[in-house]
Write a protein that holds these residues in place. Structure first.
Motif, PDB file in Angstrom:
ATOM      1  N   LYS A 108      42.791  31.990  43.088  1.00 31.27           N
ATOM      2  CA  LYS A 108      43.340  32.265  44.420  1.00 31.27           C
ATOM      3  C   LYS A 108      42.703  33.508  45.039  1.00 31.27           C
ATOM      4  CE  LYS A 108      47.962  30.323  43.930  1.00 31.27           C
ATOM      5  NZ  LYS A 108      49.392  30.652  43.898  1.00 31.27           N
ATOM      6  N   THR A 109      42.514  34.532  44.223  1.00 34.89           N
ATOM      7  CA  THR A 109      41.934  35.773  44.742  1.00 34.89           C
ATOM      8  C   THR A 109      40.505  35.547  45.210  1.00 34.89           C
ATOM      9  OG1 THR A 109      43.263  36.940  43.116  1.00 34.89           O
ATOM     10  CG2 THR A 109      41.588  38.209  44.250  1.00 34.89           C
ATOM     11  N   ARG A 110      39.718  34.807  44.433  1.00 40.41           N
ATOM     12  CA  ARG A 110      38.336  34.522  44.846  1.00 40.41           C
ATOM     13  C   ARG A 110      38.317  33.750  46.159  1.00 40.41           C
ATOM     14  NH1 ARG A 110      35.300  31.238  42.045  1.00 40.41           N
ATOM     15  NH2 ARG A 110      33.404  32.119  42.871  1.00 40.41           N
ATOM     16  N   TYR A 111      39.236  32.801  46.308  1.00 33.86           N
ATOM     17  CA  TYR A 111      39.292  32.005  47.530  1.00 33.86           C
ATOM     18  C   TYR A 111      39.605  32.900  48.731  1.00 33.86           C
ATOM     19  CZ  TYR A 111      40.982  28.732  51.018  1.00 33.86           C
ATOM     20  OH  TYR A 111      41.174  28.040  52.185  1.00 33.86           O
ATOM     21  N   PHE A 112      40.646  33.733  48.620  1.00 39.44           N
ATOM     22  CA  PHE A 112      41.025  34.593  49.735  1.00 39.44           C
ATOM     23  C   PHE A 112      39.953  35.637  50.032  1.00 39.44           C
ATOM     24  CE2 PHE A 112      45.275  32.877  49.258  1.00 39.44           C
ATOM     25  CZ  PHE A 112      45.704  32.844  50.575  1.00 39.44           C
ATOM     26  N   CYS A 113      39.351  36.182  49.004  1.00 42.59           N
ATOM     27  CA  CYS A 113      38.312  37.198  49.223  1.00 42.59           C
ATOM     28  C   CYS A 113      37.078  36.591  49.878  1.00 42.59           C
ATOM     29  CB  CYS A 113      37.949  37.878  47.908  1.00 42.59           C
ATOM     30  SG  CYS A 113      39.251  38.964  47.306  1.00 42.59           S
ATOM     31  N   LYS A 114      36.758  35.346  49.541  1.00 47.75           N
ATOM     32  CA  LYS A 114      35.634  34.666  50.217  1.00 47.75           C
ATOM     33  C   LYS A 114      35.970  34.413  51.677  1.00 47.75           C
ATOM     34  CE  LYS A 114      33.075  32.092  46.750  1.00 47.75           C
ATOM     35  NZ  LYS A 114      32.719  30.766  46.253  1.00 47.75           N
TER      36      LYS A 114
ATOM     37  N   THR B  11      43.858  41.395  42.581  1.00 44.75           N
ATOM     38  CA  THR B  11      44.371  40.214  41.887  1.00 44.75           C
ATOM     39  C   THR B  11      45.738  40.492  41.281  1.00 44.75           C
ATOM     40  OG1 THR B  11      42.131  39.517  41.364  1.00 44.75           O
ATOM     41  CG2 THR B  11      43.871  38.542  40.078  1.00 44.75           C
ATOM     42  N   ALA B  12      45.876  41.625  40.632  1.00 43.07           N
ATOM     43  CA  ALA B  12      47.153  41.959  40.002  1.00 43.07           C
ATOM     44  C   ALA B  12      48.241  42.242  41.032  1.00 43.07           C
ATOM     45  CB  ALA B  12      46.971  43.165  39.084  1.00 43.07           C
ATOM     46  N   LYS B  13      47.881  42.888  42.125  1.00 48.77           N
ATOM     47  CA  LYS B  13      48.883  43.309  43.122  1.00 48.77           C
ATOM     48  C   LYS B  13      49.379  42.141  43.977  1.00 48.77           C
ATOM     49  CE  LYS B  13      50.563  46.431  46.259  1.00 48.77           C
ATOM     50  NZ  LYS B  13      51.916  46.804  46.060  1.00 48.77           N
ATOM     51  N   PHE B  14      48.461  41.327  44.468  1.00 44.65           N
ATOM     52  CA  PHE B  14      48.845  40.321  45.463  1.00 44.65           C
ATOM     53  C   PHE B  14      48.888  38.883  44.950  1.00 44.65           C
ATOM     54  CE2 PHE B  14      46.967  43.790  47.989  1.00 44.65           C
ATOM     55  CZ  PHE B  14      48.047  44.077  48.785  1.00 44.65           C
ATOM     56  N   PHE B  15      48.174  38.571  43.872  1.00 47.64           N
ATOM     57  CA  PHE B  15      48.036  37.173  43.473  1.00 47.64           C
ATOM     58  C   PHE B  15      48.505  36.896  42.051  1.00 47.64           C
ATOM     59  CE2 PHE B  15      44.876  37.929  46.787  1.00 47.64           C
ATOM     60  CZ  PHE B  15      45.223  36.935  47.681  1.00 47.64           C
ATOM     61  N   HIS B  16      49.304  37.772  41.472  1.00 47.35           N
ATOM     62  CA  HIS B  16      49.883  37.571  40.141  1.00 47.35           C
ATOM     63  C   HIS B  16      48.808  37.245  39.102  1.00 47.35           C
ATOM     64  CE1 HIS B  16      53.746  37.697  42.097  1.00 47.35           C
ATOM     65  NE2 HIS B  16      53.365  36.741  42.912  1.00 47.35           N
ATOM     66  N   SER B  17      47.669  37.929  39.175  1.00 48.78           N
ATOM     67  CA  SER B  17      46.546  37.812  38.239  1.00 48.78           C
ATOM     68  C   SER B  17      45.915  36.422  38.234  1.00 48.78           C
ATOM     69  CB  SER B  17      46.977  38.197  36.825  1.00 48.78           C
ATOM     70  OG  SER B  17      47.422  39.527  36.810  1.00 48.78           O
ATOM     71  N   ASN B  18      45.948  35.729  39.351  1.00 45.62           N
ATOM     72  CA  ASN B  18      45.301  34.430  39.479  1.00 45.62           C
ATOM     73  C   ASN B  18      43.928  34.633  40.127  1.00 45.62           C
ATOM     74  OD1 ASN B  18      44.489  31.828  40.048  1.00 45.62           O
ATOM     75  ND2 ASN B  18      46.533  31.152  40.664  1.00 45.62           N
TER      76      ASN B  18
END
Length: 151
Positions: free
Chosen positions: A51-57, A41-48
């Motif tokens: 968005k991270t949950r969506y991409f990881c799913k 989340t911190a590296k690729f999605f600016h701590s959002n």
């Protein structure tokens, strides 16, 4: 991103095993998965987290991902020493990846309040938190962040 997440997961899993941190028996997500989620989340999605949950799913990185609030609470339950050890090891690991060992150091102030409101502050009560921002040519109350960046 998938390779990075895999490397971070393996490192965090082994680190937690070395430090002796046990997962809860009822937990759907392991502590290593939660720490991997936080780093990704911190590296690729600016701590959002959304968005991270969506991409990881979509990518299928984590089999059972928690909700945002539950994930946040679980991350805060992981001891700070484990998170600090993971960040230090990842920094050491990925620092060796760069061929050109050129780094730049920069610092900038994060003001809690301006000098004229110092008497009303509730945070940063010590005198060490009073500083001068030369670029803005004014005094401030807060902390100064130092960053080390690569090209």
């Amino acid at each position: 991103m998938e390779l990075y997440a895999t490397v971070v997961y393996v490192v965090s899993y082994e680190l937690l095993k070395i430090l002796g941190v046990q997962d809860d028996t009822q937990a759907k997500m392991e502590n290593a998965e939660e720490m991997t989620f936080a780093v990704v989340t911190a590296k690729f999605f600016h701590s959002n987290y959304v968005k991270t949950r969506y991409f990881c799913k979509r990518l299928g990185l984590f089999p059972a991902i928690l909700s945002n609030s539950r994930l946040n609470r679980r991350l805060h339950k992981i001891p700070w020493t484990c998170r600090h050890a993971l960040f230090r090891f990842l920094a050491l690991l990925f620092k060796q990846d760069f061929e050109s060992k050129i780094f730049a150091v920069d610092s900038f102030p994060i003001a809690c309040c301006q000098k004229n409101r110092v008497d009303k502050r509730k945070l940063f009560l010590e005198k060490s938190y009073l500083g001068f921002a030369a670029s803005k040519k004014r005094y401030f109350c807060g902390i100064k962040v130092h960053m080390l960046v690569t090209g």
